[in-house]
Design a protein around this motif. Structure first.
Motif, PDB file in Angstrom:
ATOM      1  N   GLY A   1       0.780  -1.227   0.000  1.00 38.20           N
ATOM      2  CA  GLY A   1       0.000   0.000   0.000  1.00 38.20           C
ATOM      3  C   GLY A   1       0.812   1.277   0.000  1.00 38.20           C
ATOM      4  N   PHE A   2       2.063   1.214  -0.432  1.00 37.69           N
ATOM      5  CA  PHE A   2       2.837   2.443  -0.528  1.00 37.69           C
ATOM      6  C   PHE A   2       3.683   2.462  -1.789  1.00 37.69           C
ATOM      7  N   VAL A   3       4.218   3.650  -2.089  1.00 31.33           N
ATOM      8  CA  VAL A   3       5.074   3.869  -3.255  1.00 31.33           C
ATOM      9  C   VAL A   3       6.433   4.326  -2.759  1.00 31.33           C
TER      10      VAL A   3
ATOM     11  N   VAL B   1       4.898  12.243   2.638  1.00 30.76           N
ATOM     12  CA  VAL B   1       5.821  11.185   3.042  1.00 30.76           C
ATOM     13  C   VAL B   1       5.272  10.476   4.283  1.00 30.76           C
ATOM     14  N   LEU B   2       5.353   9.147   4.286  1.00 28.68           N
ATOM     15  CA  LEU B   2       4.898   8.357   5.431  1.00 28.68           C
ATOM     16  C   LEU B   2       5.803   8.588   6.648  1.00 28.68           C
TER      17      LEU B   2
ATOM     18  N   LEU C   1       9.686   8.419   6.578  1.00 30.57           N
ATOM     19  CA  LEU C   1      10.272   7.267   5.892  1.00 30.57           C
ATOM     20  C   LEU C   1      10.973   7.769   4.626  1.00 30.57           C
ATOM     21  N   THR C   2      12.106   8.416   4.870  1.00 29.53           N
ATOM     22  CA  THR C   2      12.955   8.945   3.805  1.00 29.53           C
ATOM     23  C   THR C   2      14.401   8.777   4.236  1.00 29.53           C
TER      24      THR C   2
ATOM     25  N   VAL D   1      24.268  11.521  -3.945  1.00 26.07           N
ATOM     26  CA  VAL D   1      23.840  10.705  -2.810  1.00 26.07           C
ATOM     27  C   VAL D   1      22.529  10.018  -3.185  1.00 26.07           C
ATOM     28  N   PRO D   2      22.455   8.670  -3.059  1.00 22.51           N
ATOM     29  CA  PRO D   2      21.173   8.007  -3.317  1.00 22.51           C
ATOM     30  C   PRO D   2      20.199   8.298  -2.179  1.00 22.51           C
ATOM     31  N   VAL D   3      18.961   8.621  -2.540  1.00 22.40           N
ATOM     32  CA  VAL D   3      17.941   8.934  -1.545  1.00 22.40           C
ATOM     33  C   VAL D   3      16.644   8.199  -1.891  1.00 22.40           C
ATOM     34  N   PHE D   4      15.768   8.051  -0.897  1.00 23.95           N
ATOM     35  CA  PHE D   4      14.457   7.454  -1.125  1.00 23.95           C
ATOM     36  C   PHE D   4      13.416   8.170  -0.285  1.00 23.95           C
ATOM     37  N   MET D   5      12.161   8.064  -0.715  1.00 25.62           N
ATOM     38  CA  MET D   5      11.015   8.607   0.001  1.00 25.62           C
ATOM     39  C   MET D   5       9.863   7.637  -0.185  1.00 25.62           C
ATOM     40  N   GLN D   6       9.099   7.374   0.864  1.00 28.96           N
ATOM     41  CA  GLN D   6       7.955   6.470   0.756  1.00 28.96           C
ATOM     42  C   GLN D   6       6.662   7.226   1.026  1.00 28.96           C
ATOM     43  N   PHE D   7       5.652   6.936   0.191  1.00 31.41           N
ATOM     44  CA  PHE D   7       4.361   7.612   0.241  1.00 31.41           C
ATOM     45  C   PHE D   7       3.243   6.581   0.288  1.00 31.41           C
TER      46      PHE D   7
END
Length: 194
Positions: free
Chosen positions: A87-89, A139-140, A148-149, A162-168
């Motif tokens: 349920g997230f991206v 962002v979650l 959650l980033t 720099v590799p980064v991520f974000m969850q939604f």
């Protein structure tokens, strides 16, 4: 099960999937001649800086989904946006310094919510906008209010990335086109896979 555990599990599954895809791709190249090298795409995938195969969205060319220009020479290259069955991206990107000097990461990237700011530097200001569904996704956060980033990035040297991520939260299953927004960066339309 907490959201935090789910995020770690998703990253592990994504890494295992990438490794399995690389192994299957190399195994499928064999024709009995041990001197043959795997195709260039498999070699390029294995030699990527993060050590994982490119996502399906990057395609064979390794082109990012979008490039967002930010302040002072910062560039955010979105490499994937993957919908998970949980349920997230997860949006993955490379934050690059295209300037000739050391850049401090602007505090605005963390957003302006007190709970997120209290947890230090992050990319908690990012949002996904579903124009069709007329919704904005933030962002979650985990149960302690931490976004959650990727967190803790304070500066980037000239020429580095720099590799980064974000969850939604995931938009409805029928929605694949969204607009990614980050404070101080130009917005960009991206396609969610999965």
């Amino acid at each position: 099960m907490s959201i935090r555990f789910t995020a770690m599990a998703v990253r592990r599954v994504a890494a295992l999937t990438a490794v399995a895809g690389l192994v299957l791709g190399v195994a499928g190249c064999g024709g009995g001649d041990d001197d043959k090298k795997p195709p260039a795409s498999a070699s390029a995938s294995a030699s990527k800086g993060r050590g994982s195969a490119p996502s399906a969205q990057e395609g064979q060319s390794g082109e990012p989904l979008a490039e967002l220009k930010g302040p002072s020479g910062l560039l955010l290259e979105i490499t994937s946006a993957v919908r998970d069955s949980g349920g997230f991206v997860t949006v993955s990107a490379d934050l690059k310094n295209d300037s000739a000097k050391l850049l401090t990461i602007p505090a605005q990237l963390s957003g302006n919510e007190t709970e997120i700011i209290r947890n230090g530097k992050s990319f908690g200001g990012a949002t996904l906008v579903d124009a069709k569904g007329k919704k904005r996704y933030y962002v979650l956060r985990d149960t302690d209010g931490r976004p959650l980033t990727t967190t803790g990035v304070s500066s980037i040297k000239s020429g580095d990335s720099v590799p980064v991520f974000m969850q939604f939260p995931a938009p409805p299953a029928g929605t694949a086109q969204v607009t990614f927004q980050m404070p101080m960066f130009a917005p960009a339309d991206i396609t969610i896979s999965g």
